[in-house]
Design an enzyme around this catalytic site. Structure first.
Site, PDB file in Angstrom:
ATOM      1  N   ASP A 155       0.830  -1.194   0.000  1.00 54.15           N
ATOM      2  CA  ASP A 155       0.000   0.000   0.000  1.00 54.15           C
ATOM      3  C   ASP A 155       0.874   1.257   0.000  1.00 54.15           C
ATOM      4  N   CYS A 175     -17.900 -15.844  -6.032  1.00 50.49           N
ATOM      5  CA  CYS A 175     -19.009 -15.011  -5.528  1.00 50.49           C
ATOM      6  C   CYS A 175     -20.355 -15.626  -5.925  1.00 50.49           C
ATOM      7  N   CYS A 233     -24.198 -14.441  -5.133  1.00 50.60           N
ATOM      8  CA  CYS A 233     -24.240 -13.587  -3.936  1.00 50.60           C
ATOM      9  C   CYS A 233     -24.039 -12.112  -4.322  1.00 50.60           C
ATOM     10  N   CYS A 292     -17.913   6.229  -1.042  1.00 49.05           N
ATOM     11  CA  CYS A 292     -17.423   5.244  -0.061  1.00 49.05           C
ATOM     12  C   CYS A 292     -17.047   5.908   1.275  1.00 49.05           C
ATOM     13  N   CYS A 338     -14.327   1.788   6.895  1.00 52.19           N
ATOM     14  CA  CYS A 338     -15.630   1.112   6.874  1.00 52.19           C
ATOM     15  C   CYS A 338     -15.401  -0.343   6.473  1.00 52.19           C
ATOM     16  N   CYS A 355     -19.060  -3.809   3.846  1.00 52.63           N
ATOM     17  CA  CYS A 355     -19.144  -4.746   2.712  1.00 52.63           C
ATOM     18  C   CYS A 355     -18.392  -6.043   2.983  1.00 52.63           C
ATOM     19  N   CYS A 415     -19.823 -10.561   4.080  1.00 56.32           N
ATOM     20  CA  CYS A 415     -19.363 -11.574   3.108  1.00 56.32           C
ATOM     21  C   CYS A 415     -19.271 -12.947   3.778  1.00 56.32           C
TER      22      CYS A 415
HETATM   23  C1  B12 Z   1      -7.032   3.996  -3.480  1.00 54.28           C
HETATM   24  C2  B12 Z   1      -7.331   2.899  -2.499  1.00 54.28           C
HETATM   25  C3  B12 Z   1      -8.494   3.010  -1.756  1.00 54.28           C
HETATM   26  C4  B12 Z   1      -9.562   4.078  -2.037  1.00 54.28           C
HETATM   27  C5  B12 Z   1     -10.352   3.687  -3.295  1.00 54.28           C
HETATM   28  C6  B12 Z   1     -10.907   2.255  -3.236  1.00 54.28           C
HETATM   29  C7  B12 Z   1     -11.133   1.645  -4.593  1.00 54.28           C
HETATM   30  N1  B12 Z   1     -12.302   1.729  -5.054  1.00 54.28           N
HETATM   31  O1  B12 Z   1     -10.213   1.130  -5.210  1.00 54.28           O
HETATM   32  C8  B12 Z   1     -10.393   4.066  -0.715  1.00 54.28           C
HETATM   33  C9  B12 Z   1      -9.827   5.095   0.259  1.00 54.28           C
HETATM   34  C10 B12 Z   1     -11.880   4.306  -0.849  1.00 54.28           C
HETATM   35  C11 B12 Z   1     -10.046   2.662  -0.191  1.00 54.28           C
HETATM   36  C12 B12 Z   1     -10.856   1.954   0.661  1.00 54.28           C
HETATM   37  C13 B12 Z   1     -10.550   0.710   1.154  1.00 54.28           C
HETATM   38  N2  B12 Z   1      -9.369   0.052   1.022  1.00 54.28           N
HETATM   39 CO1  B12 Z   1      -8.007   0.579  -0.140  1.00 54.28          CO
HETATM   40  N3  B12 Z   1      -6.586   0.903  -1.429  1.00 54.28           N
HETATM   41  C14 B12 Z   1      -6.435   1.804  -2.343  1.00 54.28           C
HETATM   42  C15 B12 Z   1      -5.154   1.527  -3.159  1.00 54.28           C
HETATM   43  C16 B12 Z   1      -4.046   2.475  -2.674  1.00 54.28           C
HETATM   44  C17 B12 Z   1      -5.342   1.647  -4.670  1.00 54.28           C
HETATM   45  C18 B12 Z   1      -6.602   0.937  -5.182  1.00 54.28           C
HETATM   46  C19 B12 Z   1      -6.971   1.320  -6.587  1.00 54.28           C
HETATM   47  O2  B12 Z   1      -6.102   1.605  -7.400  1.00 54.28           O
HETATM   48  N4  B12 Z   1      -8.250   1.316  -6.902  1.00 54.28           N
HETATM   49  C20 B12 Z   1      -8.764   1.527  -8.238  1.00 54.28           C
HETATM   50  C21 B12 Z   1      -9.202   0.162  -8.778  1.00 54.28           C
HETATM   51  C22 B12 Z   1     -10.009   0.324 -10.082  1.00 54.28           C
HETATM   52  O3  B12 Z   1      -7.988  -0.510  -9.102  1.00 54.28           O
HETATM   53  P1  B12 Z   1      -7.566  -1.898  -8.387  1.00 54.28           P
HETATM   54  O4  B12 Z   1      -7.931  -1.895  -6.952  1.00 54.28           O
HETATM   55  O5  B12 Z   1      -6.125  -2.166  -8.684  1.00 54.28           O
HETATM   56  O6  B12 Z   1      -8.474  -2.894  -9.152  1.00 54.28           O
HETATM   57  C23 B12 Z   1      -8.013  -3.604 -10.261  1.00 54.28           C
HETATM   58  C24 B12 Z   1      -8.851  -4.791 -10.354  1.00 54.28           C
HETATM   59  O7  B12 Z   1     -10.176  -4.419 -10.053  1.00 54.28           O
HETATM   60  C25 B12 Z   1      -8.667  -5.154 -11.796  1.00 54.28           C
HETATM   61  N5  B12 Z   1      -9.723  -6.024 -12.271  1.00 54.28           N
HETATM   62  C26 B12 Z   1     -10.893  -6.338 -11.711  1.00 54.28           C
HETATM   63  N6  B12 Z   1     -11.505  -7.251 -12.404  1.00 54.28           N
HETATM   64  C27 B12 Z   1     -10.721  -7.536 -13.434  1.00 54.28           C
HETATM   65  C28 B12 Z   1     -10.887  -8.442 -14.434  1.00 54.28           C
HETATM   66  C29 B12 Z   1      -9.905  -8.554 -15.415  1.00 54.28           C
HETATM   67  C30 B12 Z   1     -10.097  -9.538 -16.482  1.00 54.28           C
HETATM   68  C31 B12 Z   1      -8.770  -7.724 -15.372  1.00 54.28           C
HETATM   69  C32 B12 Z   1      -7.754  -7.799 -16.427  1.00 54.28           C
HETATM   70  C33 B12 Z   1      -8.615  -6.815 -14.313  1.00 54.28           C
HETATM   71  C34 B12 Z   1      -9.605  -6.760 -13.371  1.00 54.28           C
HETATM   72  O8  B12 Z   1      -8.591  -3.935 -12.507  1.00 54.28           O
HETATM   73  C35 B12 Z   1      -8.243  -2.904 -11.587  1.00 54.28           C
HETATM   74  C36 B12 Z   1      -7.048  -2.174 -12.150  1.00 54.28           C
HETATM   75  O9  B12 Z   1      -5.862  -2.930 -12.076  1.00 54.28           O
HETATM   76  C37 B12 Z   1      -4.855   0.031  -2.763  1.00 54.28           C
HETATM   77  C38 B12 Z   1      -3.369  -0.347  -2.715  1.00 54.28           C
HETATM   78  C39 B12 Z   1      -2.822  -0.602  -4.105  1.00 54.28           C
HETATM   79  N7  B12 Z   1      -1.690  -0.052  -4.394  1.00 54.28           N
HETATM   80  O10 B12 Z   1      -3.432  -1.289  -4.899  1.00 54.28           O
HETATM   81  C40 B12 Z   1      -5.535  -0.094  -1.366  1.00 54.28           C
HETATM   82  C41 B12 Z   1      -6.195  -1.425  -1.012  1.00 54.28           C
HETATM   83  C42 B12 Z   1      -6.987  -1.875  -2.207  1.00 54.28           C
HETATM   84  N8  B12 Z   1      -7.118  -1.072   0.045  1.00 54.28           N
HETATM   85  C43 B12 Z   1      -7.298  -1.982   0.935  1.00 54.28           C
HETATM   86  C44 B12 Z   1      -8.262  -1.916   1.979  1.00 54.28           C
HETATM   87  C45 B12 Z   1      -8.104  -2.908   3.125  1.00 54.28           C
HETATM   88  C46 B12 Z   1      -9.307  -0.980   1.936  1.00 54.28           C
HETATM   89  C47 B12 Z   1     -10.556  -0.922   2.844  1.00 54.28           C
HETATM   90  C48 B12 Z   1     -11.123  -2.288   3.194  1.00 54.28           C
HETATM   91  C49 B12 Z   1     -10.200  -0.119   4.126  1.00 54.28           C
HETATM   92  C50 B12 Z   1     -11.368   0.083   5.092  1.00 54.28           C
HETATM   93  N9  B12 Z   1     -11.740  -0.922   5.855  1.00 54.28           N
HETATM   94  O11 B12 Z   1     -11.897   1.164   5.209  1.00 54.28           O
HETATM   95  C51 B12 Z   1     -11.535  -0.076   1.976  1.00 54.28           C
HETATM   96  C52 B12 Z   1     -12.413  -0.953   1.059  1.00 54.28           C
HETATM   97  C53 B12 Z   1     -13.266  -0.196   0.090  1.00 54.28           C
HETATM   98  C54 B12 Z   1     -13.612  -1.039  -1.130  1.00 54.28           C
HETATM   99  N10 B12 Z   1     -14.726  -1.749  -1.104  1.00 54.28           N
HETATM  100  O12 B12 Z   1     -12.826  -1.068  -2.087  1.00 54.28           O
HETATM  101  C55 B12 Z   1      -6.403  -3.190   0.677  1.00 54.28           C
HETATM  102  C56 B12 Z   1      -7.248  -4.345   0.134  1.00 54.28           C
HETATM  103  C57 B12 Z   1      -6.877  -5.724   0.650  1.00 54.28           C
HETATM  104  C58 B12 Z   1      -7.729  -6.787  -0.036  1.00 54.28           C
HETATM  105  N11 B12 Z   1      -8.041  -7.841   0.675  1.00 54.28           N
HETATM  106  O13 B12 Z   1      -8.091  -6.672  -1.174  1.00 54.28           O
HETATM  107  C59 B12 Z   1      -5.356  -2.589  -0.367  1.00 54.28           C
HETATM  108  C60 B12 Z   1      -4.867  -3.583  -1.402  1.00 54.28           C
HETATM  109  C61 B12 Z   1      -4.166  -2.061   0.483  1.00 54.28           C
HETATM  110  C62 B12 Z   1      -3.247  -3.179   0.939  1.00 54.28           C
HETATM  111  N12 B12 Z   1      -2.023  -3.233   0.438  1.00 54.28           N
HETATM  112  O14 B12 Z   1      -3.598  -4.028   1.725  1.00 54.28           O
HETATM  113  N13 B12 Z   1      -8.882   2.184  -0.750  1.00 54.28           N
HETATM  114  S1  SF4 Z   2     -20.409 -10.654  -0.147  1.00 52.20           S
HETATM  115 FE1  SF4 Z   2     -18.516 -11.764  -0.648  1.00 52.20          FE
HETATM  116  S2  SF4 Z   2     -19.179 -13.558  -1.801  1.00 52.20           S
HETATM  117 FE2  SF4 Z   2     -20.899 -12.115  -1.760  1.00 52.20          FE
HETATM  118  S3  SF4 Z   2     -20.664 -10.943  -3.658  1.00 52.20           S
HETATM  119 FE3  SF4 Z   2     -19.630  -9.794  -2.060  1.00 52.20          FE
HETATM  120  S4  SF4 Z   2     -17.486 -10.465  -2.177  1.00 52.20           S
HETATM  121 FE4  SF4 Z   2     -18.710 -11.970  -3.305  1.00 52.20          FE
HETATM  122  S1  SF4 Z   3     -19.613  -0.805   2.575  1.00 50.58           S
HETATM  123 FE1  SF4 Z   3     -17.662  -0.935   1.451  1.00 50.58          FE
HETATM  124  S2  SF4 Z   3     -18.005   0.236  -0.419  1.00 50.58           S
HETATM  125 FE2  SF4 Z   3     -19.666   0.760   0.988  1.00 50.58          FE
HETATM  126  S3  SF4 Z   3     -18.997   2.584   2.068  1.00 50.58           S
HETATM  127 FE3  SF4 Z   3     -18.310   0.854   3.295  1.00 50.58          FE
HETATM  128  S4  SF4 Z   3     -16.209   0.349   2.564  1.00 50.58           S
HETATM  129 FE4  SF4 Z   3     -17.177   1.699   1.048  1.00 50.58          FE
END
Ligand code: B12
Ligand code: SF4
Ligand code: SF4
Length: 301
Positions: free
Chosen positions: A123, A177, A180, A202, A230, A233, A237
């Site tokens: 992160d 999933c 669900c 969010c 938060c 979500c 699960c």
């Molecule tokens: C910015 C960020 C946030 C932002 C934006 C969240 C978001 N919507 O992404 C905010 C502040 C809201 C946030 C919240 C949270 N975050 Co955050 N966040 C990040 C961060 C720094 C970047 C995420 C990002 O780029 N998001 C934009 C999305 C579009 O990109 P992405 O996550 O990489 O998703 C990829 C996949 O979805 C993929 N994809 C999906 N489906 C498919 C299908 C195919 C075929 C392909 C090719 C690709 C693909 O494409 C995307 C682009 O690569 C990461 C760390 C990191 N460097 O990745 C942590 C990270 C995602 N966060 C984390 C956590 C724990 C949280 C929270 C749970 C914290 C909390 N309890 O409040 C919440 C959860 C909210 C949620 N439901 O997402 C953890 C997740 C751990 C896990 N088990 O997944 C991470 C990985 C940090 C870490 N190193 O542990 N976060």
């Molecule tokens: S609650 Fe868990 S199993 Fe259900 S749709 Fe969400 S991530 Fe998937």
């Molecule tokens: S339930 Fe998940 S997506 Fe909705 S506000 Fe909370 S962290 Fe964000």
């Protein structure tokens, strides 16, 4: 390269990581991130836009990178403050950035023995951690957008090691999933759709990242009782309710001095007490004023 993989697996287990997987560094990321940014889902987190070229090409972070090693590290499944102003589980104990960095350095040193050059992040850098974790076979991306494991759910940190070593990649896991939609339905602000989370809605964004003093009425109402982050979500699960044998590092548990304090008392902390109580916590970076803002659910608006 089998020996390097075995060595990193062994060392990671000794250091407390719960799983290790490998993805090819050039795995095609598709355009999900670009589309998410174009739709404005990143709110005012402009750094996500700036880092796009680096995110899409790990070779810009480490020239010659061949593999991405992804690791999971467990954090507690229960909320020590649920009744009295909740703090997201990941933020209850010590700052995980500080906890994981030296462990990742140790793994870097292990890989250097095999001739690898590495860069490590948790992160803390422009790497698509969830994407690579899914590609490395550690789990799948759930409808809430997080990585879910069939043997441990989603309450884990992700860390990554970019390496020049050509390690054998693991196989991505099937999505479990099914039909669900509990996470989408439970989200208090309807931030989830199409497997992505719109940060503008969010509560995690509003309580952790937002610098604003103002928030829309709907967000303010949903914020009541949430101090930081938060987990709604993830709480609903089913994969987070399956029995697990994963161990949690005691450094990630909330200390009694914090779990016992009321939100009112926390809102009135002096700067001195703030430093004393939160110096080692990931909440520290948000500052005392923002924690107060969250507790009072954005009173400036
Ligand atoms: C910015 C960020 C946030 C932002 C934006 C969240 C978001 N919507 O992404 C905010 C502040 C809201 C946030 C919240 C949270 N975050 Co955050 N966040 C990040 C961060 C720094 C970047 C995420 C990002 O780029 N998001 C934009 C999305 C579009 O990109 P992405 O996550 O990489 O998703 C990829 C996949 O979805 C993929 N994809 C999906 N489906 C498919 C299908 C195919 C075929 C392909 C090719 C690709 C693909 O494409 C995307 C682009 O690569 C990461 C760390 C990191 N460097 O990745 C942590 C990270 C995602 N966060 C984390 C956590 C724990 C949280 C929270 C749970 C914290 C909390 N309890 O409040 C919440 C959860 C909210 C949620 N439901 O997402 C953890 C997740 C751990 C896990 N088990 O997944 C991470 C990985 C940090 C870490 N190193 O542990 N976060
Ligand atoms: S609650 Fe868990 S199993 Fe259900 S749709 Fe969400 S991530 Fe998937
Ligand atoms: S339930 Fe998940 S997506 Fe909705 S506000 Fe909370 S962290 Fe964000």
């Amino acid at each position: 390269m089998k020996a390097a993989r075995q060595a990193v697996n062994y060392a990671a287990e000794q250091l407390g990581f719960s799983a290790v997987g490998v993805a090819p560094a050039d795995a095609p990321q598709g355009d999900s991130l670009k589309r998410w940014l174009q739709a404005g889902c990143h709110a005012d987190m402009a750094w996500l836009e700036r880092h796009l070229p680096l995110r899409l090409d790990p070779g810009k972070l480490l020239p010659g990178v061949r593999s991405v090693i992804m690791l999971t590290y467990e954090y507690p499944r229960y909320d020590a403050r649920k009744e009295e102003g909740s703090v997201a589980r990941y933020a209850q104990g010590e700052d995980y950035h500080k906890l994981l960095a030296p462990k990742l350095s140790d793994l870097d040193e292990t890989l250097q023995i095999y001739g690898g050059k590495q860069r490590c992040f948790s992160d803390s850098g422009p790497v698509s951690e969830r994407f690579f974790a899914a590609m490395a076979g550690l789990g799948w991306i759930g409808r809430h957008g997080l990585l879910v494991r069939s043997c441990g759910g989603s309450f884990c940190f992700l860390s990554c090691i970019l390496t020049t070593l050509p390690l054998q990649p693991d196989t991505p896991m099937k999505d479990h999933c099914g039909k669900c939609r509990r996470c989408e339905e439970a989200c208090p602000t309807r931030a989830l759709s199409q497997r992505r989370c719109d940060a503008r809605r969010c509560l995690s964004y509003w309580t952790i990242e937002s610098k604003q003093t103002d928030a829309p009425q709907e967000i303010r109402e949903a914020l009541r009782g949430k101090m930081y982050g938060c987990d709604v979500c993830q709480e609903v699960c089913p994969w987070n309710h399956m029995p697990t044998s994963q161990r949690v590092d005691p450094h990630l548990l909330m200390p009694a001095r914090l779990s016992g304090m009321s939100p009112d008392a926390l809102a009135e902390l002096s700067e001195e007490d703030w430093e004393r109580l939160f110096a080692n916590s990931p909440i520290h970076r948000t500052g005392a004023a923002h924690l107060r803002r969250n507790i009072l659910a954005f009173p400036g608006s």
